[in-house]
Write a protein that holds these residues in place. Structure first.
Motif, PDB file in Angstrom:
ATOM      1  N   CYS A 123      65.520 -15.372  -8.828  1.00  0.00           N
ATOM      2  CA  CYS A 123      66.028 -14.560  -7.716  1.00  0.00           C
ATOM      3  C   CYS A 123      65.904 -13.068  -8.029  1.00  0.00           C
ATOM      4  O   CYS A 123      65.548 -12.277  -7.137  1.00  0.00           O
ATOM      5  CB  CYS A 123      67.470 -14.940  -7.395  1.00  0.00           C
ATOM      6  N   LEU A 124      66.172 -12.673  -9.256  1.00  0.00           N
ATOM      7  CA  LEU A 124      66.008 -11.264  -9.646  1.00  0.00           C
ATOM      8  C   LEU A 124      64.548 -10.832  -9.536  1.00  0.00           C
ATOM      9  O   LEU A 124      64.246  -9.743  -9.027  1.00  0.00           O
ATOM     10  CB  LEU A 124      66.508 -11.033 -11.070  1.00  0.00           C
ATOM     11  N   ARG A 125      63.641 -11.671 -10.014  1.00  0.00           N
ATOM     12  CA  ARG A 125      62.208 -11.357  -9.971  1.00  0.00           C
ATOM     13  C   ARG A 125      61.726 -11.200  -8.527  1.00  0.00           C
ATOM     14  O   ARG A 125      61.026 -10.240  -8.179  1.00  0.00           O
ATOM     15  CB  ARG A 125      61.421 -12.457 -10.689  1.00  0.00           C
ATOM     16  N   VAL A 126      62.126 -12.129  -7.661  1.00  0.00           N
ATOM     17  CA  VAL A 126      61.698 -12.083  -6.267  1.00  0.00           C
ATOM     18  C   VAL A 126      62.350 -10.908  -5.536  1.00  0.00           C
ATOM     19  O   VAL A 126      61.703 -10.242  -4.719  1.00  0.00           O
ATOM     20  CB  VAL A 126      61.989 -13.424  -5.568  1.00  0.00           C
ATOM     21  N   ALA A 127      63.606 -10.615  -5.838  1.00  0.00           N
ATOM     22  CA  ALA A 127      64.283  -9.461  -5.217  1.00  0.00           C
ATOM     23  C   ALA A 127      63.553  -8.169  -5.572  1.00  0.00           C
ATOM     24  O   ALA A 127      63.354  -7.306  -4.711  1.00  0.00           O
ATOM     25  CB  ALA A 127      65.737  -9.391  -5.675  1.00  0.00           C
ATOM     26  N   HIS A 128      63.138  -8.034  -6.813  1.00  0.00           N
ATOM     27  CA  HIS A 128      62.400  -6.841  -7.241  1.00  0.00           C
ATOM     28  C   HIS A 128      61.083  -6.736  -6.462  1.00  0.00           C
ATOM     29  O   HIS A 128      60.722  -5.661  -5.975  1.00  0.00           O
ATOM     30  CB  HIS A 128      62.141  -6.898  -8.751  1.00  0.00           C
TER      31      HIS A 128
END
Length: 190
Positions: free
Chosen positions: A118-123
């Motif tokens: 989720c952090l990777r995709v949010a970035h």
């Protein structure tokens, strides 16, 4: 400036039919045919991307997209569960499977947690929001889930509550950090 992001889930393959964690299986013939039939249904794009997985690349190709691999859009790293069926993992590691499905921080398979994904995709999505025009990307279902959570401000615990059927489109459009969501439009013949 308005930014549009159209995320397309991959067409059917053997791993999906067998409820198996992705193992690099190609699309099956029905999946390829369905993707080809949907090629004319896509809007024009300023950028076309794909998860660097076999089924996403093949779906993009069947849709007639000249897509660039985007490592930020890679599917969830399933570690040692890669290629195994859900039933097999549930039987062999029931506690690990239960933790993985209920705790976004858990990664009992030795791969990536839902939280990390989720952090990777949010970035990636935050960076894409700075671009005008339309981005079309063929991505694994978990990328669609993570992006939807980000756009809606939903908790990561809702990750597994989102179903993403094969060959569906989810569109995000917005400006100034505010997104609207169009969920799950089917592409091609049903």
């Amino acid at each position: 400036m308005t930014s549009r992001v159209l995320l397309i889930s991959p067409a059917m393959n053997a791993a999906l039919r067998q409820a198996r964690f992705d193992d690099g299986s190609p699309l099956d013939s029905a999946g390829t045919a369905r993707a080809r039939s949907a090629a004319d249904a896509l809007p024009a794009a300023d950028r076309t991307l794909t998860s660097p997985t076999v089924r996403c690349r093949e779906t993009a190709s069947a849709l007639g997209l000249d897509a660039t691999d985007s490592p930020s859009l890679n599917g969830l790293d399933m570690g040692r569960w890669r290629g195994r069926t859900l039933d097999d993992v549930s039987t062999a590691e029931p506690d690990g499977m239960a933790r993985w499905l209920t705790d976004p921080q858990a990664a009992p398979h030795g791969g990536e947690s839902v939280h990390e994904l989720c952090l990777r995709v949010a970035h990636w999505l935050d960076g894409t929001a700075q671009l005008s025009g339309r981005t079309v990307a063929v991505v694994e279902p978990e990328i669609v889930r993570a992006a939807t959570l980000r756009v809606l401000g939903a908790p990561e615990s809702a990750f597994w509550r989102l179903d993403v059927p094969p060959l569906t489109a989810t569109e995000f459009s917005g400006r100034a950090g505010r997104w609207n969501v169009g969920l799950g439009s089917r592409l091609g013949a049903a």
